[in-house]
Design an enzyme around this catalytic site. Structure first.
Site, PDB file in Angstrom:
ATOM      1  N   GLU A  46      59.458  12.805  30.228  1.00  0.00           N
ATOM      2  CA  GLU A  46      59.302  11.728  31.203  1.00  0.00           C
ATOM      3  C   GLU A  46      57.915  11.816  31.862  1.00  0.00           C
ATOM      4  O   GLU A  46      57.462  12.895  32.238  1.00  0.00           O
ATOM      5  CB  GLU A  46      60.415  11.905  32.234  1.00  0.00           C
ATOM      6  CG  GLU A  46      60.538  10.861  33.294  1.00  0.00           C
ATOM      7  CD  GLU A  46      61.731  11.137  34.208  1.00  0.00           C
ATOM      8  OE1 GLU A  46      62.048  10.274  35.023  1.00  0.00           O
ATOM      9  OE2 GLU A  46      62.337  12.230  34.100  1.00  0.00           O
ATOM     10  N   LYS A 115      63.334   3.221  33.452  1.00  0.00           N
ATOM     11  CA  LYS A 115      64.427   4.040  33.962  1.00  0.00           C
ATOM     12  C   LYS A 115      65.240   3.231  34.958  1.00  0.00           C
ATOM     13  O   LYS A 115      64.692   2.491  35.782  1.00  0.00           O
ATOM     14  CB  LYS A 115      63.847   5.291  34.627  1.00  0.00           C
ATOM     15  CG  LYS A 115      64.866   6.317  35.091  1.00  0.00           C
ATOM     16  CD  LYS A 115      64.145   7.568  35.597  1.00  0.00           C
ATOM     17  CE  LYS A 115      65.096   8.676  35.984  1.00  0.00           C
ATOM     18  NZ  LYS A 115      64.367   9.908  36.382  1.00  0.00           N
ATOM     19  N   CYS A 170      66.027  10.667  31.662  1.00  0.00           N
ATOM     20  CA  CYS A 170      66.530  11.739  32.506  1.00  0.00           C
ATOM     21  C   CYS A 170      67.831  11.414  33.226  1.00  0.00           C
ATOM     22  O   CYS A 170      68.908  11.518  32.665  1.00  0.00           O
ATOM     23  CB  CYS A 170      65.458  12.140  33.509  1.00  0.00           C
ATOM     24  SG  CYS A 170      65.784  13.771  34.261  1.00  0.00           S
TER      25      CYS A 170
END
Length: 642
Positions: A46, A115, A170
């Site tokens: 990330e 995200k 994540c």
């Protein structure tokens, strides 16, 4: 990419926080290095271009501009790289900042995936800088191109239909309903996770379990790449944990606190096979707000890989039915013995009997069946003398097997009954005009059927049932006499392959706490597998099953990967050659694989009328609940491939 294998990698480059130029150089080094190894999917952590822990510097124009410029540099310098790259960076869209994954192929940006779930606790206060990504995609302008931007992007390989890629970042994985759930339901077979997950005591194991179980639930490949020591700043430590998982199995995992690369091959053909088998794997079975499970809200972006054969680095177990880990193997053996015994307990209780009958030969299968009967009787509180263990010496019986059969029965406290069948078989041969000196199939099967007749009649006489001793491997090969050892009232070994039978008997010997019993069991384990239907030579077994049908470890390997994993014949041969290298040459492997397919198809009629038996594993051949196969199906197209 032959046989559905695609080489993938998770990478943790050694970065410097906020140094986009340095980080990009390290990313490009890894891309070029892995390209030489023919890796086709590369996943970086990330925000790998900027670093994850830059905090309020994310709001600086300088950092954002450098991130964009260096992404363009990566595109320009990977134009000849035939791989899909997943690289993290901050990206401004309509005056909002997003934590995104850029997906690249041959210098072209295929899409940006933002995200969605932004942590807002402790050091992970991403909501301070980033906006939540939305499932719905839109087109944005970047470097003079219109590029899809949104969570619901699927990257589909046009010349490898089962390669469908998607991404999440994540925290997206750690929530109750990860976005990848919907990606998989809409066709994604490989999920890339770009992560920056810090380390705490116990978190590595939790993360491993999370990735493994998620890939199992979604029946997908999952590539997880987390940030490493370059991010370890202020209050947090990052370990660079990387995982590659396929349908619950961890194919590769990095060592703690290493900035390195892990590589393996994901088998997308097997993933597709597993999904086809599972009728409940459906996108239309439920719906949640903001997601459309019927694919109306997904954007498919297409690309193509150059065709090449993927060299395999992943390993396959020689004995796929047997756990490699010794502790797990022991636990599994205990569990299987309990399942076999409990299946028999139910049958005995339902019928309301106090005796069972089985043939005891001194071989592995009948030994395991007798051990299961003893356990079942103990559970029911019945006297083991109700187990009628019948030894039936004939033309091929040797002293070793006969003595072991008698000793085993007596040691377990069962009732031993000896009924020689030679005279009965000789009379039967006279009746049908069979020359006793002709040792053909009639000579062999006549003995097998006589034994079964004796067992059935003894069971009637004692008010019990006949317990079958044949195993899964024999059923697969049709290595049983029709209406002979093929028949019983309950087959306790019906779903136990021969390689596992050996481990079960060995486990019993190791854990029974009886030295005499253990000695007998170990001698049985050392005895060659044989039906003992031909006369012995110099008092020793002359008829060895594996000389006739082939090594059981090969047939169990073939059975598992052809039936359980859905491999094609040539794919099965390919992984067998790799797995058994040094044990068998390819000519031998091919010989027995052809024999496996020939027998598997031609002997289905025997499996179409199998007695009941407990299913204990994922491979079973019961015509009622497992293998629905025509008795007269042709094996031609399978044999042609060999």
């Amino acid at each position: 990419m032959k046989d559905g294998f695609i080489k993938v990698a998770a990478i943790t480059p050694n970065i410097k926080v906020a140094d986009c130029i340095y980080n990009t150089e390290k990313i490009l080094e890894k891309v070029h290095e892995l390209s030489k190894l023919h890796v086709k999917i590369m996943v970086f952590p990330e925000l790998s271009i900027t670093g994850y822990t830059v905090h309020d510097l994310f709001l600086q124009d300088v950092l954002l501009e450098e991130a964009r410029n260096n992404l363009i540099k990566i595109c320009n310098e990977t134009a000849s790289i035939d791989a899909v790259l997943f690289i993290g960076l901050p990206l401004e869209v309509k005056s909002k900042l997003y934590n995104v994954c850029a997906v690249l192929h041959k210098g072209k940006i295929l899409g940006f995936v933002p995200k969605h779930y932004l942590p807002t606790y402790g050091e992970f206060y991403e909501g301070r800088h980033f906006a939540k990504g939305k499932p719905e995609y839109e087109m944005i302008r970047f470097n003079g191109q219109d590029i899809p931007f949104g969570m619901n992007l699927l990257f589909t390989c046009e010349n490898m239909e089962h390669v469908v890629l998607s991404a999440e970042l994540c925290e997206d994985l750690w929530v109750p309903c990860p976005p990848s759930t919907f990606h998989a339901l809409n066709g994604a077979t490989i999920i890339a996770n770009l992560s920056a997950s810090n380390e705490m005591v116990g978190k590595t194991n939790y993360r491993q379990n999370l990735v493994s179980l998620h890939s199992a639930r979604l029946i997908c490949g999952y590539i997880y790449a987390s940030a490493g020591r370059g991010e370890s700043t202020q209050d947090l430590v990052f370990g660079g944990h990387k995982l590659i998982s396929e349908n619950g199995s961890i194919l590769a995992e990095s060592k703690p606190f290493t900035d390195d690369v892990i590589i393996s091959e994901i088998d997308v053909n097997r993933l597709s096979f597993e999904r086809r088998k599972m009728s409940t794997y459906s996108s239309g079975s439920f719906d949640l707000p903001n997601y459309d499970c019927d694919n109306n809200n997904y954007c498919n972006i297409y690309f193509s890989f150059e065709k090449e054969e993927t060299a395999l680095s992943r390993q396959y177990d020689k004995h796929p039915f047997v756990p490699g880990n010794i502790q797990l193997r022991n636990e599994r053996c205990e569990e299987i013995l309990k399942m076999q015994a409990m299946g028999l307990v139910k049958r005995i209780e339902h019928i309301g009997i106090k005796t069972v009958t089985l043939g005891i030969s001194g071989g592995l299968d009948s030994t395991l069946a007798l051990l299961v009967c003893a356990r079942a009787f103990d559970i029911l509180g019945l006297d083991r003398s109700g187990i009628i263990s019948v030894t039936m010496p004939a033309f091929g019986t040797t002293d070793r097997t006969y003595n072991n059969a008698c000793k085993l029965t007596n040691t377990l406290g069962a009732t031993l009954k000896e009924i020689p069948i030679s005279d009965s078989v000789i009379q039967h041969f006279k009746d049908i005009g069979q020359d006793i000196n002709v040792h053909d199939v009639t000579y062999e099967n006549g003995q097998a059927r006589e034994r079964t007749q004796v067992l059935m009649d003894v069971a009637n006489k004692t008010g019990g049932i006949v317990i079958g001793t044949g195993d899964l491997s024999e059923l697969a090969l049709g290595w049983a006499t029709y209406n002979g050892d093929h028949m019983s009232m309950y087959g306790v070994n019906a779903s136990i392959p021969k390689t596992l039978v050996r481990y079960l008997v060995g486990y019993y010997a190791d854990t029974c706490g009886n030295d005499k019993l253990a000695f007998i069991l170990r001698d049985i384990l050392d005895t060659p597998v044989s039906p003992e239907l031909l006369p012995p030579e110099d008092g020793k077994i002359s008829q060895k099953t594996e000389d006739i049908v082939g090594p059981y470890e090969l047939h169990d390997f073939y059975l598992y990967y052809s039936l359980r994993a859905g491999f094609t014949p040539e794919k099965t041969l390919r992984i067998a050659a790799r797995t058994f290298e040094g044990d068998y040459d390819e000519e031998t492997l091919l010989k027995w694989l052809k024999n496996f397919y020939r027998r598997f198809f031609s002997q289905q009629f025997k499996r179409s009328c199998l007695p009941d038996g407990p299913k204990v594993g994922s491979v079973a051949l019961s015509p009622r609940g497992d293998l629905r196969m025509p008795s007269d199906a042709s094996s031609r197209i399978w044999m042609d491939r060999l």
